[in-house]
Design an enzyme around this catalytic site. Structure first.
Site, mmCIF file in Angstrom:
data_model
loop_
_atom_site.group_PDB
_atom_site.id
_atom_site.type_symbol
_atom_site.label_atom_id
_atom_site.label_comp_id
_atom_site.label_asym_id
_atom_site.label_seq_id
_atom_site.Cartn_x
_atom_site.Cartn_y
_atom_site.Cartn_z
ATOM 1 N N ASP A 693 0.822 -1.204 0.000
ATOM 2 C CA ASP A 693 0.000 0.000 0.000
ATOM 3 C C ASP A 693 0.857 1.255 0.000
ATOM 4 O OD1 ASP A 693 -2.570 -0.729 -0.313
ATOM 5 O OD2 ASP A 693 -3.277 0.052 1.605
ATOM 6 N N LEU A 960 5.585 2.350 7.605
ATOM 7 C CA LEU A 960 4.662 1.553 6.800
ATOM 8 C C LEU A 960 3.346 2.342 6.779
ATOM 9 C CD1 LEU A 960 4.278 -1.116 5.270
ATOM 10 C CD2 LEU A 960 3.456 -2.124 7.389
ATOM 11 N N THR A 961 3.146 3.093 5.692
ATOM 12 C CA THR A 961 2.078 4.097 5.694
ATOM 13 C C THR A 961 0.679 3.512 5.807
ATOM 14 O OG1 THR A 961 2.101 4.095 3.278
ATOM 15 C CG2 THR A 961 3.423 5.763 4.395
ATOM 16 N N CYS A 962 0.475 2.325 5.272
ATOM 17 C CA CYS A 962 -0.873 1.771 5.307
ATOM 18 C C CYS A 962 -1.323 1.463 6.727
ATOM 19 C CB CYS A 962 -0.967 0.516 4.444
ATOM 20 S SG CYS A 962 0.217 -0.757 4.876
ATOM 21 N N HIS A 963 -0.354 1.290 7.656
ATOM 22 C CA HIS A 963 -0.693 1.007 9.057
ATOM 23 C C HIS A 963 -0.232 2.112 10.007
ATOM 24 C CE1 HIS A 963 -1.994 -2.993 7.963
ATOM 25 N NE2 HIS A 963 -0.827 -3.222 7.360
#
Length: 994
Positions: A693, A960-963
């Site tokens: 992501d 981790l940008t999606c989380h």
């Protein structure tokens, strides 16, 4: 005393001996029988008289019978007669107990035989009417019944309905509170309590007043008589007369004998006031076959006009008269008597007189339908004679007509203003009455039973006339005052009936809602919201049957009311409509999805997978249904619904970082709507081909930065380069706007916040909400505020020398092409500003915007987009700038060896607090992939911090940008941590590495 004049008839009708008949001027005769005449009626075949509650009938001479018969008393049952009407073929008799008898067509050699009318047994009839070949009866609960011939639709049932000897219910009028019925030759009329006039049947001469000569087979409103305060109607052979409250007489139909009184022998297809009677305060009007009588009781005058060839005008001349002329009444009539009633027959006229002392019997007034009022409720509250009370409750609350005729606002005759905008009800009276009624538990329990079992099932989904809709305003107020256990069933049944209404009726009802008092409107919302919340809460608790989809009618009503409130700008907040239990249902769905994802194999092994998947599909189906009714969702629920949708798979974009636009446009051209809408987007870069992501958020960030930059030439910008808009002149291929729309739709679908510097007008237009001047001010503050000044300028604007000619984006435009060079004045300045705003935000960009919109909705479901308000839609796509860093800190959790008091964590927050505002924003971008705060605020950013599994002092922090997960190495000191963090944020931004 009875006076009569007209065609030759047995002297004195047999009521008195011939030598007791007094002969006055102009052929007018009078009789004073010992047994007084209480009422009478005259038709083509019979004249009938009521004396001492008994009926006496005289057969009239005709072509078949060259002389009058003898006056005979009809041998009826013991019931006393209250009313009797004669028509063309026979007569109808009404007893005091409500029983109806009718006679067959008379013959010379047979006695008159009366028989009960089939279909009216056990019905309480209060009014009757008789035409040439058909008859009508009105019951005390407001139901209209008809029987006889139907050659011209005079029964009002439907086209080609066969004639009937038994009474047939006119269901289309079942909700109308009828005040009076009238039958003519072959046409029929009904008058409502609020003065609304319905006509049907033969219309060859315009006798229905509808502006044409077409027969009608169903009741049709005579709009020309709207708000005329009509009090009574009388039908002749082929003409009709109405009387208004102020005494004005309107006539229409055949005028060949002058019976319309308009100084003409022409027909009239529209109701027209009889000018010669204007100001006379007429108290009664009655129509014969070809003539009309008007009574002015206060002046003891009778006016006549129409056919006078047999002396029926009472003016001493055997000619037709087309204007009203006073009847030459005997002198003693003026001295001793009051005129109580005039009757116009086939070729005769009659007047009933009674002494002013009131000693003699007078005609029974026409009774009205049973309606609910304070007197009745007070009697019920006394709890006396329960059998009688129960019967009244059943009568009133089983009849929509009775309820619709109750609680009319009679002050200043307001109920006569009833229309599609005005319901005519007295809301204070309703409130008081229902409050009083609810205190009587026995009575209210009976009311609930009757409403549920009889009234609601009887409501017509295609009601005739707006008065039929009052019941939908009354019932919610009644239900609100019931005990909690009594409400749900009635509320659900009412909601179901509301949704079954045809579109025209629903529009009128929505208009009524828009004008309800504030407390009523809020009470209406509260009623359906509580019912909805209870049902949805039970679904979330898995406590209902699986027929829930059919029972979500409450929510549909809430959405209807919400739209009404928005359109009418009512002072009722959005929070009044939100159902928080929807969030519980979404939580259940999210939990179910997590269970399926985490325990798929176990469910499969134990054979539970089908049941779990069915339950998930069940919740999804309910939420999908609710999503079409977005007013009940709060913003958190809307976002949660988007997040928890079930995806069909993954739609992949394989891109080169150096050619994002070229590669993405190439692949998006070939993509189907299904892939764009129903598949989760995955982005791969050819440089590493890792599925993450991070790549997707990197893609959206970079592609929108490039597209919305001035260098792209896609858009025009305001002076400060802070806001963009569509151009009026294309500088690039039109297809790019379509592809840009797809990208915006993809970003929305994939919960991605992007750089989209557009005014609120863009999001309004996507939701079909009309942009306004405030939107133009946001795009171009200078221009917008100038237009605002024009509106606010207290003096005239003529000295400004402005015209409806403007220049925009290098183009000169006439805002009013029909009038080039039109000057702006104080009278048309609002029009000028509206056209200016409309041109800039709509007309000038119509072609380009439609391309963008087509692409946008190719990539996302319209029904999901329409869940959001324009401000919310912008927030979902663009985010906001409410940077509350304290909330970020409070919501942060720690994993691995980290905890809140860990030295590295303490140093991290010290470093973070020392960052500049722009550096903090850069950190948010580094952490989440978004520059701005998500629409739900900083509380939606739940940062997790953990130490990497292995690291050295040279490693940079990674995200981790999606989380929103931050991998933070344990550095030796605060200075190193700060340097590494700033380097990571400003250099790679964490997008390309996990």
């Amino acid at each position: 005393m009875l006076c009569y004049w007209g065609a030759q008839v047995r002297d004195g009708f047999g009521l008195v001996q011939p030598d007791n008949v007094k002969h006055g001027n102009s052929g007018i005769r009078s009789v004073c029988p010992k047994l007084a005449v209480q009422d009478m009626s005259a038709g083509r075949s019979f004249s009938g008289f009521i004396r001492d509650g008994k009926v006496w009938v005289l057969r009239m001479r005709s072509e078949e019978y060259d002389r009058d018969g003898k006056l005979k008393q009809l041998q009826l049952q013991k019931d006393r007669t209250r009313l009797m009407v004669c028509g063309g073929d026979g007569m109808v008799i009404l007893s005091d107990t409500g029983k109806v008898l009718t006679t067959d067509k008379p013959t010379v050699d047979k006695p008159i035989v009366c028989r009960p009318v089939d279909g009216l047994v056990n019905r309480q009839v209060i009014q009757i009417a008789c035409g040439d070949h058909h008859s009508m009866a009105l019951t005390n609960d407001g139901q209209l019944f008809v029987w006889g011939e139907n050659s011209h639709g005079q029964l009002g049932l439907k086209k080609d309905h066969p004639p009937s000897l038994s009474a047939q219910h006119v269901q289309s009028l079942s909700g109308i509170p009828v005040a009076q019925i009238s039958a003519g030759g072959d046409h029929s009329f009904v008058l409502s309590l609020s003065g609304v006039v319905f006509g049907w049947g033969k219309n060859s001469a315009g006798q229905l007043g509808l502006g044409d000569t077409t027969d009608r087979h169903i009741p049709t409103i005579v709009n020309s008589l709207h708000r005329k305060k009509t009090m009574s109607i009388s039908c002749g052979g082929e003409h009709t007369a109405t009387l208004s409250k102020g005494g004005a007489v309107f006539t229409f139909g055949s005028g060949s004998f002058g019976q319309l009184g308009h100084n003409s022998f022409e027909d009239e297809h529209h109701p027209r006031v009889v000018a010669e009677l204007w100001g006379s305060k007429v108290s009664q009007v009655t129509c014969g076959r070809h003539h009309t009588l008007a009574l002015v009781a206060s002046s003891k005058l009778i006016y006549s006009f129409g056919c006078g060839l047999q002396g029926q005008l009472g003016n001493g001349e055997m000619i037709n008269k087309s204007v009203p002329f006073p009847v030459d009444l005997p002198t003693e009539c003026n001295d001793e008597y009051m005129i109580e009633k005039v009757i116009a027959g086939e070729n005769h006229s009659f007047a009933l007189f009674f002494k002013e002392s009131g000693n003699e019997s007078k005609p029974n007034p026409s009774r009205g339908i049973l309606t609910l009022d304070d007197r009745m409720i007070d009697q019920w509250s006394e709890n006396k004679a329960w059998r009688v009370v129960k019967k009244e409750i059943n009568k009133v609350f089983s009849s929509a007509a009775s309820l619709n005729g109750s609680f009319l606002k009679t002050s200043c005759d307001e109920h006569y203003q009833t229309s599609a905008e005005h319901c005519g009800l007295d809301f204070d009276l309703i409130k008081t009455s229902f409050t009083q009624l609810s205190k009587n538990e026995k009575a209210i329990s009976e009311v609930v039973k009757v409403v549920e079992q009889t009234l609601l099932p009887s409501l017509n989904e295609n009601p005739t006339g707006v008065e039929s809709l009052r019941v939908y305003l009354l019932l919610p107020e009644l239900i609100r005052r019931l005990h909690k256990k009594q409400r749900p069933v009635l509320t659900e049944a009412l909601a179901s009936k509301l949704l079954q209404l045809n579109s025209d009726a629903r529009k009128v009802l929505e208009m009524y809602w828009s004008k309800l008092p504030d407390d009523w409107l809020k009470g209406l919302v509260k009623l359906f919201r509580h019912a909805s919340a209870n049902l949805i809460g039970r679904v979330a608790a898995n406590d209902v049957n699986w027929d829930i989809m059919a029972r979500l009618t409450f929510v549909q009503i809430i959405q209807m009311i919400y739209q009404v409130c928005r359109s009418a700008n009512r002072n009722i907040t959005k929070s009044n409509f939100i159902i928080n239990e929807v969030n519980d249902l979404l939580d259940v769905l999210e939990t179910t999805n997590d269970d399926v994802n985490k325990n798929w194999q176990w469910f499969n092994l134990t054979g539970q997978i089908q049941a779990v998947m069915a339950q998930r599909d069940y919740y999804n189906a309910i939420l999908k249904n609710l999503a079409s009714l977005p007013c009940v969702f709060n913003l958190e629920a809307k976002c949660s619904y988007m997040k928890n949708r079930v995806w069909q798979g993954s739609f992949q974009l394989i891109l080169r970082r150096t050619a994002l636009l070229e590669d993405s446009f190439s692949q998006l051209r070939r993509a189907t709507s299904q892939h764009l809408r129903e598949f989760w987007l995955s982005v791969f870069y050819t440089e590493d081909m890792r599925k993450t992501d991070v790549n997707k958020r990197d893609f959206f960030y970079n592609v929108f930065e490039e597209l919305c930059a001035p260098e792209s030439q896609l858009f025009m910008y305001n002076d400060k380069q802070t806001m963009s808009w569509f151009p009026t002149k294309l500088r690039v291929e039109k297809e790019k706007y379509f592809l840009f729309g797809i990208l915006c739709g993809l970003a929305f679908n994939n919960n991605s916040v992007v750089h989209l510097p557009f005014p609120l007008a863009l999001f309004k237009k996507l939701l079909n909400v009309k942009p306004c001047l405030e939107d133009l001010i946001e795009l171009d503050p200078g221009l917008g505020k100038s237009l605002r000044c024009i509106l606010d300028y207290s003096d005239g604007v003529e000295d400004m020398y402005m015209y409806f000619t403007i220049e925009w984006d290098g183009t000169v435009v006439e805002l009013d092409p029909a009038e080039p060079g039109k000057e702006v004045t104080k009278y048309n300045r609002t029009e000028f500003v509206d056209k200016y705003v409309d041109y800039i935000l709509n007309k000038s960009v119509e072609e380009v915007f439609e391309e963008f919109k087509k692409g946008f909705f190719k990539a996302c479901d319209k029904c999901i987009v329409e869940m959001f308000e324009p401000e919310e839609l912008r927030g979902v796509l663009v985010g906001n700038e409410e940077y509350d860093w304290d909330i970020l800190k409070q919501n942060t959790t720690y994993e691995g060896s980290f905890y809140a008091e860990h030295p590295t964590i303490i140093s991290f927050w010290e470093v973070f607090d020392e960052l500049t505002p722009n550096e903090k924003k850069a950190f948010l971008l580094f952490l989440t992939g978004f520059e701005k705060v998500p629409i739900l605020g900083m509380s939606a950013v739940k940062m997790r911090v953990r130490p990497p599994i292995s690291f050295t002092q040279d490693h940079l922090p990674e995200a981790l940008t999606c989380h929103a997960l931050l991998d933070l190495p344990v550095y030796q000191n605060k200075e190193t941590l700060k340097a590494k963090l700033i380097e990571a944020v400003n250099h790679k931004r964490g997008f390309w590495e996990e």
